[in-house]
Write an enzyme that holds these catalytic residues in place. Structure first.
Site, PDB file in Angstrom:
ATOM      1  N   VAL A  20       0.845  -1.202   0.000  1.00 19.09           N
ATOM      2  CA  VAL A  20       0.000   0.000   0.000  1.00 19.09           C
ATOM      3  C   VAL A  20       0.877   1.248   0.000  1.00 19.09           C
ATOM      4  CG1 VAL A  20      -1.637   1.362   1.379  1.00 19.09           C
ATOM      5  CG2 VAL A  20      -2.009  -1.087   1.071  1.00 19.09           C
ATOM      6  N   ASP A  36      -2.983  23.424 -42.342  1.00 14.96           N
ATOM      7  CA  ASP A  36      -3.606  23.637 -43.642  1.00 14.96           C
ATOM      8  C   ASP A  36      -3.507  25.134 -43.951  1.00 14.96           C
ATOM      9  OD1 ASP A  36      -5.160  22.844 -45.906  1.00 14.96           O
ATOM     10  OD2 ASP A  36      -6.885  23.797 -44.970  1.00 14.96           O
ATOM     11  N   ASP A  60      -9.484  22.402 -41.419  1.00 10.69           N
ATOM     12  CA  ASP A  60     -10.914  22.662 -41.301  1.00 10.69           C
ATOM     13  C   ASP A  60     -11.750  21.880 -42.301  1.00 10.69           C
ATOM     14  OD1 ASP A  60     -10.093  23.944 -43.555  1.00 10.69           O
ATOM     15  OD2 ASP A  60     -10.790  25.946 -42.981  1.00 10.69           O
ATOM     16  N   ASP A  87      -8.816  17.257 -44.442  1.00 14.90           N
ATOM     17  CA  ASP A  87      -7.878  17.282 -43.309  1.00 14.90           C
ATOM     18  C   ASP A  87      -8.156  16.174 -42.294  1.00 14.90           C
ATOM     19  OD1 ASP A  87      -6.611  19.615 -44.253  1.00 14.90           O
ATOM     20  OD2 ASP A  87      -8.212  20.835 -43.413  1.00 14.90           O
TER      21      ASP A  87
END
Length: 887
Positions: A281, A328, A615, A619
């Site tokens: 533990v 892009d 966008d 893509d």
């Protein structure tokens, strides 16, 4: 695979066995529908909430915790088992909530397909659902309609199709059914005899024969890529998984060692089993998985305030490792609207103001702008344009010089026209003048010069000489070299209404304009900031090389055309060659969706952490394959948003840089939390292990260790996880994804902290025993003496950890330099931690549960003194590391 673009119309029709006049028969269409299936994209089954929940449990650290649950139940420690289970469930629930709506890409692709289409069947034109379209169908195309499947065009009249979502080009593509492309590597954007599913016809009309439906279309290929499982682990997940394995093996090793020692020392085996459990533990930070999830969730909330919506928790941390941003061009780095930036009349080049109206123009310039506006079909009112983007740009130009289309049209009514034709590359209109009529012609400059006999110079019409032609062409070439799209204008006065075929003869050339899709104003500074932070920006676009390189140079992405590569050139390289050369390039032009994925994979193969922004539909695959896919929230398609890890609500490239900064700080904070927890757990292990090794009484019980791990440790760890960011974080290079949590001395700090905590806990236990005249080696120590000594060690262990958290905020700067109260959450966590410890030892039923009792004021004074030692020692070490005076 059949290359339809390399076949003539007749060959395509013959191959598909269809008559273009009659189309398919109803029976044949039905048979083909059964053969090929419905024209809709398919996706993999959605994950249920249950499967999402169980997927969160696939982690080594969770397996170790589940093992701890089984053992604690076996020995009857049910409270401990329930607490650990709650931690596991909390961690899984946080993950499920974040990822529930993550996989929407295929659904969005399905929504994008056109609902209705015009087809010719049984000799009649009828409107049917796009899902019913089959290969061989003859589809009728007109302006404003979406293309329902991949088509080989068989007829085209001035047909233009907007393909930016698929190719990245900002200008509609002119189509010609008669073209045949023999090169098998022809890019999508150059396939002028094809029309592709989910693109939009913006001008003219045409007909096409369906050559591909559903998953066999170009957009279907994208859907297939999106449908592939690509759930790679993030650097943080890998680090935590590795840490979980190490801690798991350590826990097993410790248990084995304990039993070996017990056998050697001839101790009670059941007692040693319980001790081994307490050590296991102590070795495992039970709250770690939940704390990391909470810190990431809080990071997600913070990032949403800077316009970055993160869909998956680990993506926050991955941002901090990004060293390549693939972006892009259209709509991301540029404004996605054609804009006239220069115009030229003979020996007179002018720049067009970026914004504003009411500008003055000379007589020649006014005539140039007037001709362009009158010879356009676009409209532009209240900031909104309709029609061809090139023509919208010309109308906007007119507005800037107070030559509005509405006003000019009312004064010069159009009486005839010769529409644009891809062969002529010209358009002409006949408009009324006060004392007659005027032909206005616009189009390719070389074609305009061929049909012009005169030129307008200083308000006068003069004969067009070869020298003048050379001047026009030289100026146009210079604009083209700057990646501007050149469009010329000319006019002709007439005293009568003339036929279209008479319009384009003996014209007077006025000049030409240069237009471009301009870069976003704020992007240049963002790219500069990214470079300073050791991040390389890369442009990936479907546009032409010259245009792309010109924008890249202006933004500071590339220095020369040598740093660019086209899709066709990528195809000529093997994957291995491409991967080796990938770091030499900053611009990739004329690329297809498959190229984008190849580029991302090549960068990743070189050990880069890649972010891809975009966008469009085109893509989506690369967004999914990138380490971080970033979609645009305003202009982005649903497909790109579905495939991404992060969405920018303001479409601002600058937000990516801010998000990376936030990601770096979040990782640093998680690292602080992990090192802090490991220091604390090491202190516990040293305490228990030393007591067994030297045959001393065990200073801590399993329940006491579990309480500290889950409650006392966790609050400061969470507070460290939301520590204010380091202002200098973007002046450093991106973190190596292979870098360990223990790099840069973090491991040494964890060991020093753990050793100090362990020694001080044992010292407190020793002090507790000596108060009653016993020592660590004493036999038959009374239970009440052990309870007092264990209370001292229990409170000192918690106290040392709470104060030590202050020193963990920065590895080199002193706590005074960064500000003792600059993280009030941590101060609050320390105060609450001491209150909880006081509550546990003073509230009777809690004291009985944890086998502790109340302490005197003197004892508390000693506890605070012991607790401050690790903090003071660590601050002294920092002072020597800096080589300056303590601040």
């Amino acid at each position: 695979m059949i290359m339809w673009f390399s076949k003539s119309q007749q060959e395509a029709l013959k191959e598909l066995n269809v008559d273009p006049v009659a189309g398919l028969s109803g029976e044949e269409a039905k048979a083909r529908l059964e053969k090929y299936g419905e024209n809709k994209l398919k996706g993999k089954p959605k994950k249920s909430l249950i499967s999402l929940f169980f997927s969160q449990l696939k982690d080594m650290l969770i397996y170790v915790l589940l093992g701890a649950v089984v053992i604690t139940i076996a020995i009857g420690e049910y409270v401990d088992a329930v607490i650990i289970l709650l931690v596991i469930i909390l961690n899984a629930v946080i993950g499920v909530v974040q990822e529930y709506k993550a996989e929407k890409a295929i659904e969005a692709l399905q929504k994008m397909t056109a609902p209705k289409s015009l087809v010719r069947r049984d000799g009649e034109i009828e409107e049917i659902s796009s899902e019913q379209i089959v290969p061989g169908d003859i589809v009728i195309i007109d302006a404003g309609r979406y293309i329902p499947a991949d088509l080989r065009l068989i007829q085209s009249v001035n047909l233009q199709i907007e393909e930016s979502a698929l190719t990245g080009e900002s200008v509609p593509t002119s189509k010609d059914a008669n073209d045949v492309h023999t090169d098998p590597k022809t890019p999508i954007g150059d396939k002028s005899n094809m029309a592709f599913m989910s693109t939009l016809a913006t001008y003219g009309r045409g007909e096409g024969v369906v050559v591909g439906t559903a998953m066999e279309t170009e957009i279907g290929k994208i859907a297939k890529i999106l449908d592939e499982d690509n759930d790679e682990m993030t650097p943080l997940q890998r680090r935590l998984d590795e840490l979980g394995r190490i801690l798991g093996f350590i826990a097993i090793g410790i248990c084995a060692l304990i039993f070996a020692i017990a056998l050697f020392q001839k101790r009670d085996l059941f007692e040693m089993f319980l001790t081994a459990i307490s050590l296991a533990v102590a070795a495992i930070p039970e709250g770690l998985a939940a704390i990391v999830a909470i810190v990431l969730a809080l990071g997600v909330t913070r990032m949403s305030k800077i316009n970055a919506i993160v869909k998956k928790l680990p993506a926050v941390e991955t941002l901090g490792s990004v060293n390549i941003i693939c972006s892009d061009k259209t709509g991301t780095l540029t404004q996605n609207k054609m804009t006239v930036v220069k115009y030229y009349t003979l020996n007179n080049l002018k720049h067009v103001p970026a914004a504003g109206t009411g500008f003055e123009a000379s007589k020649d310039e006014a005539e140039l702008i007037k001709s362009f506006v009158l010879c356009s079909d676009a409209t532009y009112e209240n900031g909104q344009g309709t029609g061809d983007p090139t023509e919208i740009a010309l109308v906007v130009l007119g507005d800037k010089y107070d030559l509005s289309k509405k006003d000019l049209n009312s004064r010069h009514k159009r009486l005839g026209e010769n529409p644009f034709d891809s062969d002529r590359k010209l358009m002409s209109t006949l408009n009324a003048e006060e004392d007659g009529y005027r032909v206005h012609t616009k189009g390719a400059l070389d074609n305009i010069l061929k049909i012009s006999a005169n030129a307008l110079v200083d308000g006068k019409v003069v004969p067009l000489t070869e020298e003048m032609k050379s001047s026009y062409l030289k100026a146009a070439e210079e604009m083209s070299d700057d990646a501007l799209r050149v469009l010329g204008a000319a006019f002709k006065d007439t005293d009568r209404i003339i036929a279209p075929e008479e319009m384009e003869k003996d014209l007077t050339v006025i000049g030409f304009v240069g237009m471009i899709d301009p870069p976003r104003m704020e992007v240049k500074d963002s790219i500069k900031d990214a470079k300073q932070a050791g991040i390389t920006p890369v442009m990936i676009t479907g546009d032409h090389r010259n245009t792309a390189v010109a924008i890249a140079k202006e933004l500071g992405i590339a220095d020369s055309i040598d740093q660019s590569l086209t899709g066709a050139e990528i195809d000529e390289l093997s994957d291995e060659e491409f991967s080796k050369k990938i770091n030499d390039y900053r611009v990739f032009a004329r690329v297809s969706p498959e190229h984008k994925v190849k580029i991302v994979k090549a960068y990743k193969s070189q050990g880069n952490i890649v972010s891809m922004t975009g966008d469009g539909v085109n893509d989506a695959p690369s967004l999914k394959y990138a380490d971080i896919g970033v979609a645009m929230g305003i202009t982005g398609t649903d497909v790109s948003k579905g495939a991404s890890d992060m969405i920018l609500t303001d479409d601002n490239f600058t937000t990516i840089v801010h998000a990376i900064e936030e990601g770096r700080n979040i990782y640093n904070n998680i690292k602080k939390s992990v090192i802090f927890l490991l220091s604390c757990n090491l202190g516990e292990v040293i305490t228990v292990f030393a007591s067994i090794l030297f045959f001393w009484p065990v200073p801590l019980l399993p329940t006491q260790i579990l309480w500290i791990n889950l409650i006392t440790d966790s609050l400061p760890a969470i507070a460290l996880g939301i520590d204010p960011g380091d202002k200098d974080v973007m002046k450093k290079k991106p973190r190596n994804p292979k870098e360990s949590f223990f790099a840069y001395g973090a491991g040494v700090r964890a060991v020093i902290g753990g050793v100090l905590i362990g020694i001080l806990t044992l010292a407190a236990f020793y002090f507790g025993l000596t108060e009653y005249g016993y020592s660590l080696g004493s036999k038959n120590i009374p239970e009440e003496v052990l309870t007092y000594a264990r209370t001292m060690s229990f409170v000192v262990l918690a106290g040392t950890q709470l104060f030590y958290s202050l020193s963990m905020r920065n590895s080199t700067k002193s706590i005074l330099r960064i500000g003792l109260f600059s993280n009030m959450y941590l101060i609050g966590a320390i105060i609450v931690g001491f209150i909880l410890q006081f509550g546990v030892i003073s509230i009777p039923f809690l004291a009985n549960a944890f086998s502790v009792h109340n302490l005197s004021l003197r004892d508390w004074g000693l506890v605070i003194l012991f607790a401050l030692v690790p903090l003071i020692v660590n601050e002294i070490i920092k002072m020597f590391m800096r080589g300056d005076k303590m601040e």
